[in-house]
Design an enzyme around this catalytic site. Structure first.
Site, PDB file in Angstrom:
ATOM      1  NE  ARG A   1       1.653   2.989  14.261  1.00  0.00           N
ATOM      2  CZ  ARG A   1       2.701   2.381  14.818  1.00  0.00           C
ATOM      3  NH1 ARG A   1       3.524   1.667  14.078  1.00  0.00           N
ATOM      4  NH2 ARG A   1       2.916   2.476  16.109  1.00  0.00           N
TER       5      ARG A   1
ATOM      6  CG  LEU B   1      -6.631   3.371  14.926  1.00  0.00           C
ATOM      7  CD1 LEU B   1      -7.889   3.715  14.127  1.00  0.00           C
ATOM      8  CD2 LEU B   1      -5.782   4.615  15.158  1.00  0.00           C
TER       9      LEU B   1
ATOM     10  CG  HIS C   1      -7.823  -6.907   5.733  1.00  0.00           C
ATOM     11  ND1 HIS C   1      -6.484  -6.600   5.895  1.00  0.00           N
ATOM     12  CD2 HIS C   1      -7.907  -8.260   5.774  1.00  0.00           C
ATOM     13  CE1 HIS C   1      -5.798  -7.716   6.037  1.00  0.00           C
ATOM     14  NE2 HIS C   1      -6.635  -8.730   5.959  1.00  0.00           N
TER      15      HIS C   1
ATOM     16  CG  ASP D   1     -12.645  -4.698  16.580  1.00  0.00           C
ATOM     17  OD1 ASP D   1     -11.510  -4.666  16.029  1.00  0.00           O
ATOM     18  OD2 ASP D   1     -13.317  -5.738  16.677  1.00  0.00           O
TER      19      ASP D   1
ATOM     20  N   GLY E   1      -8.963  -4.518  17.484  1.00  0.00           N
ATOM     21  CA  GLY E   1      -8.169  -5.637  16.978  1.00  0.00           C
ATOM     22  C   GLY E   1      -7.549  -5.313  15.631  1.00  0.00           C
TER      23      GLY E   1
ATOM     24  CG  ASP F   1      -6.922  -5.996   9.207  1.00  0.00           C
ATOM     25  OD1 ASP F   1      -7.172  -4.801   9.004  1.00  0.00           O
ATOM     26  OD2 ASP F   1      -5.790  -6.490   9.006  1.00  0.00           O
TER      27      ASP F   1
HETATM   28  C1  GAR Z   1      -4.926  -1.817   0.567  1.00  0.00           C
HETATM   29  O1  GAR Z   1      -5.008  -2.942  -0.272  1.00  0.00           O
HETATM   30  C2  GAR Z   1      -5.604  -2.094   1.898  1.00  0.00           C
HETATM   31  O2  GAR Z   1      -6.660  -2.978   1.794  1.00  0.00           O
HETATM   32  C3  GAR Z   1      -4.472  -2.675   2.705  1.00  0.00           C
HETATM   33  O3  GAR Z   1      -3.368  -1.877   2.350  1.00  0.00           O
HETATM   34  C4  GAR Z   1      -3.485  -1.527   0.977  1.00  0.00           C
HETATM   35  C5  GAR Z   1      -3.135  -0.076   0.833  1.00  0.00           C
HETATM   36  O4  GAR Z   1      -3.072   0.288  -0.523  1.00  0.00           O
HETATM   37  N1  GAR Z   1      -4.759  -2.651   4.101  1.00  0.00           N
HETATM   38  C6  GAR Z   1      -4.395  -3.628   4.939  1.00  0.00           C
HETATM   39  O5  GAR Z   1      -3.718  -4.574   4.610  1.00  0.00           O
HETATM   40  C7  GAR Z   1      -4.909  -3.468   6.366  1.00  0.00           C
HETATM   41  N2  GAR Z   1      -4.568  -4.597   7.148  1.00  0.00           N
HETATM   42  P1  GAR Z   1      -3.236   1.793  -0.967  1.00  0.00           P
HETATM   43  O6  GAR Z   1      -2.293   2.621  -0.112  1.00  0.00           O
HETATM   44  O7  GAR Z   1      -2.816   1.784  -2.393  1.00  0.00           O
HETATM   45  O8  GAR Z   1      -4.668   2.176  -0.778  1.00  0.00           O
END
Ligand code: GAR
Length: 209
Positions: A91, A93, A109, A141, A143, A145
């Site tokens: 989500r 923020l 990320h 922030d 935005g 990522d």
């Molecule tokens: C992770 O790889 C994280 O970096 C990504 O979601 C995955 C969650 O995996 N986040 C994003 O893509 C944020 N834009 P997890 O639930 O197994 O930790």
């Protein structure tokens, strides 16, 4: 530093944090609660198994973002959290939430920011044809990522990779990196001025993190 971990899904990054804490490698950070915006997220089970408060705040139950974030802020305050880690929390923020924890919210990320923000970063990297992608841990922030970058690790894209194999290799890196960033933040070794983040080294480490 009392850390709330926000999750939406599987929670493998949460598990890496919990495991680091169990090995004594997260101190002076302490995980005080885990909050999911998705009911039934596997991450909640991981939190319970580690004896952490596992809280669901379903964003769909609120008319708007402000209502959802009010509930989130209330839960975090109730557990005395003074820092927030987004570990697969999907989500965006608002500035009001971000401003409540200045330089105290970090996100991981699965790409080398500023490339491939949002969802399916591994798939985006494959479709673009990059030879190198990776993981970025950054301050949050308002935005998607986009916040100041704390640390990055590169991961090669291999012939024959699909989104799942690439994401798996990226995750192995982020599971190592995220706990190190949280520990360094708690130790007061990370400073942020504008977009520039400085990580002070420890006496005995040749790596910054
Ligand atoms: C992770 O790889 C994280 O970096 C990504 O979601 C995955 C969650 O995996 N986040 C994003 O893509 C944020 N834009 P997890 O639930 O197994 O930790």
């Amino acid at each position: 530093m009392r850390v709330a971990v926000l999750v939406s899904g599987r929670g493998t990054n949460l598990q890496a944090l919990l495991d680091a804490e169990a090995r004594g490698e997260l101190a002076p950070a302490e995980i005080v609660c885990v909050v999911s915006n998705r009911p039934g997220a596997a991450a909640l089970e991981r939190a319970r198994a580690a004896g952490k408060p596992a809280i669901t705040i379903d964003h769909k139950a609120f008319a708007d973002r402000a209502g959802f974030e009010d509930a989130l802020l209330e839960a975090l305050a109730g557990h005395g959290a003074d820092a927030v880690v987004l570990a697969g929390f999907m989500r965006v923020l608002t500035p009001r939430f971000v401003d409540a924890y200045p330089s105290r919210i970090v996100n991981t990320h699965p790409a080398l920011s500023p490339a491939f923000p949002g969802t399916d970063a591994a798939g985006q990297a494959l479709r673009h044809g990059v030879k190198l992608t990776g993981v970025t841990v950054h301050f949050v922030d308002a935005g998607v990522d986009t916040g100041p970058i704390i640390a990055q690790r590169a991961v090669p894209v291999l012939p024959g990779d699909d989104a799942a194999t690439l994401q798996h290799r990226i995750q192995a890196e982020e599971h190592r990196l995220l706990p190190r960033v949280v520990r360094a933040l708690a130790a007061g070794r990370i400073t942020c001025e504008g977009r520039r983040v400085d990580v002070a080294t420890t006496d005995h480490a040749d790596e910054l993190l």
